[in-house]
Design a protein around this motif. Structure first.
Motif, short mmCIF file in Angstrom:
data_model
loop_
_atom_site.label_atom_id
_atom_site.label_comp_id
_atom_site.label_asym_id
_atom_site.label_seq_id
_atom_site.Cartn_x
_atom_site.Cartn_y
_atom_site.Cartn_z
N ASP A 64 0.84 -1.21 0.00
CA ASP A 64 0.00 0.00 0.00
C ASP A 64 0.87 1.25 0.00
O ASP A 64 0.60 2.22 -0.73
N ASP A 65 1.92 1.22 0.80
CA ASP A 65 2.81 2.38 0.89
C ASP A 65 3.50 2.63 -0.47
O ASP A 65 3.54 3.76 -0.97
N ASP A 98 -5.66 1.90 -10.29
CA ASP A 98 -4.38 1.21 -10.12
C ASP A 98 -3.49 1.51 -11.33
O ASP A 98 -3.91 2.16 -12.30
N ALA A 115 1.69 6.42 -6.96
CA ALA A 115 0.53 7.22 -7.41
C ALA A 115 0.81 8.72 -7.28
O ALA A 115 0.39 9.51 -8.13
N TYR A 116 1.53 9.12 -6.23
CA TYR A 116 1.76 10.55 -6.02
C TYR A 116 2.89 11.12 -6.87
O TYR A 116 3.23 12.29 -6.75
N SER A 171 2.48 1.60 -3.48
CA SER A 171 1.49 2.03 -4.49
C SER A 171 1.17 3.51 -4.32
O SER A 171 1.02 4.24 -5.31
N THR A 172 1.06 3.95 -3.06
CA THR A 172 0.73 5.36 -2.81
C THR A 172 1.88 6.24 -3.29
O THR A 172 1.67 7.29 -3.93
N ARG A 173 3.11 5.82 -2.97
CA ARG A 173 4.26 6.63 -3.40
C ARG A 173 4.29 6.74 -4.93
O ARG A 173 4.55 7.80 -5.48
N ASN A 228 -5.38 9.22 -9.33
CA ASN A 228 -4.77 8.46 -8.23
C ASN A 228 -5.63 7.32 -7.70
O ASN A 228 -5.12 6.40 -7.07
N HIS A 229 -6.95 7.36 -7.95
CA HIS A 229 -7.79 6.28 -7.41
C HIS A 229 -7.69 5.01 -8.26
O HIS A 229 -8.15 3.95 -7.86
#
Ligand code: CMC
Length: 440
Positions: free
Chosen positions: A112-113, A203, A119-120, A115-117, A200-201
């Motif tokens: 999750d971490d 995948d 995405a941003y 993927s978030t990095r 960002n929402h």
């Protein structure tokens, strides 16, 4: 301690002895965890004043690596020890990216971490969009990719110091995150549509498809079957040990060049028809064949020594058995064609029959020529909605993680040196300059 001495110290006791003109040189044999042993020739020149000669690297291991293993005779491909079919059947592309970059599969929290990095960092500097307008609309998107990815180093100065681990990490995340955005922009530019910003929402793969196929004037929903297929195609292409483009990235990186420039060099190498361009060539060939009854004519041409024609999507430098990626690609191809309502695609019919005929033909059996990943990927990518010029671009998106993982591994090796091959010189021996008016 020099690299050669370090390797001597860490090698197994077994040596290979080479005799040249009555003089002998002992060369250590090093063992990997899998695959053939290697004769370590780093001290050969020092010991004998001879170089080795292997222009296509057919018998040469160019580096030590812990990332990807291929057994070409058995048709095995492992990323960090995990078989490609297991990763592609059940895993996600970003999970594979994490595995290739950091060596282990991520926990849920790590995934999750990560993927978030990613995405941003998917947006590119707004000024980069002006870069595209400098290109002709009909430019090949790979030409655009080489230029724009290389230009990243002019925009992200704070991640080009390769000696700083944090900057290396930032450059890696940026490359992975921005590659689909740049690729989608190249596509949109080529068809004259406005760029679509990342979402960002979504995948990784759904976001890429959205950036390629959404338009601002109406809602667009990515078909989950298609985004899953895209994700799987990315997994299949993510790394392939020391192939030509990866070796290019390593060689470029060995001089200390920044990672964006190195990946741009990798993209240039990937473009060639013997490498990443083969899926485009395979689809073109299948379309030229057109109907099943014309297959024998093309098989005969492929076997004719005097005809340069080759069956594109067949044969591989390393795989002398069925390319394990080709099996999954064939399955994905069927799924995508069903999903888009082209289950009876005539090109697929030609491909299946051509594969069947070639696999039962003595020429192909003797030379161990099997379908490679590119044989079915062209049909699949076309069904996903991409024009042929985009095929190699999609390969580049997927392979970026492999290039980065291999580049990082090299930079983080304390014994890394600039790659500087030698040569067998066969040109003129020394001669004196003749002034122009005295030349005959
Ligand atoms: N069709 C007909 N004959 C072939 C083919 C083919 N596709 N590929 C190899 N051969 C023959 C070749 O003529 C040669 O015969 P001979 O020994 O009688 O001279 C023999 O097989 C060995 O070929 P090679 O060119 O020495 O083998 P290589 O390892 O240098 O080439 C290859 C590997 C992939 C460049 C080659 O098989 C080829 O050109 N294939 C078509 C292009 C293609 O599909 N490329 C994609 C590779 S997979 C994507 C990737 O991983 O980058």
């Amino acid at each position: 301690m020099s690299i050669a001495e370090q390797y001597d110290a860490s090698s197994d006791a077994k040596d290979a002895r080479l005799n040249i003109d009555g003089e002998s040189a002992d060369l250590p044999i090093r063992k990997g965890t899998l695959g053939p042993d290697v004769v370590d020739v780093t001290s050969l020149y020092r010991q004998t004043n001879n170089f080795t000669f292997d222009p296509g690297f057919t018998s040469t291991a160019s580096c030590e690596s812990k990332i990807t293993f291929i057994d070409g005779d058995e048709g095995v491909l492992l990323y960090r020890g995990y078989p490609i079919d297991q990763l592609a059947e059940t895993g996600k592309f970003l999970e594979t990216c994490y595995l290739l970059l950091y060596g282990e599969l991520p926990t849920k929290a790590q995934f999750d971490d990560f993927s978030t990095r990613i995405a941003y960092h998917t947006m590119v500097h707004e000024q980069m969009s002006q870069f595209f307008t400098g290109f002709r609309r009909d430019a090949h998107p790979m030409a655009v990719m080489v230029g724009v990815v290389g230009a990243l180093s002019a925009f992200y100065h704070d991640s080009t110091d390769i000696r700083d681990p944090e900057q290396r990490e930032m450059a890696s995340i940026r490359m992975l995150a921005k590659m689909p955005t740049i690729a989608a922009m190249a596509y949109k530019y080529s068809i004259g549509q406005p760029f679509i910003y990342p979402q960002n929402h979504l995948d990784y793969s759904a976001n890429f498809l959205n950036m390629c196929f959404a338009v601002p004037c109406e809602p667009y929903k990515v078909d989950p079957v298609l985004s899953r297929a895209m994700d799987r195609i990315f997994i299949l292409h993510a790394d392939h040990e020391q192939n030509a483009s990866t070796s290019t990235v390593r060689l470029a990186g060995s001089s200390g060049a920044n990672p964006f420039a190195c990946i741009s060099a990798g993209i240039a190498c990937l473009w060639g028809p013997a490498h990443g361009g083969a899926n485009e060539a395979a689809l073109t060939m299948l379309q030229r064949i057109g109907t099943v009854d014309r297959i024998p004519e093309f098989i005969a041409r492929a076997k004719d020594k005097n005809d340069p024609f080759r069956l594109m999507g067949f044969g591989h430098r390393v795989y002398k058995n069925y390319d394990p990626r080709a099996k999954i690609m064939q399955k994905t191809c069927h799924e995508v064609l069903e999903a888009v309502g082209h289950g009876d695609d005539p090109t697929l019919k030609v491909a299946l029959e051509l594969e069947h005929i070639a696999l039962n033909d003595d020429y192909f059996i003797e030379k161990k020529l099997y379908p490679n990943i590119d044989f079915y990927s062209g049909i699949t990518l076309r069904a996903l909605g991409f024009p042929t010029e985009m095929f190699t671009v999609l390969f580049a998106i997927a392979r970026t993680v492999g290039w980065i993982a291999q580049w990082k591994e090299m930079i983080e090796d304390p014994y890394q040196r600039i790659g500087r091959p030698r040569q067998l010189y066969t040109g003129p021996t020394e001669r004196s300059y003749i002034p122009m008016d005295e030349r005959g």
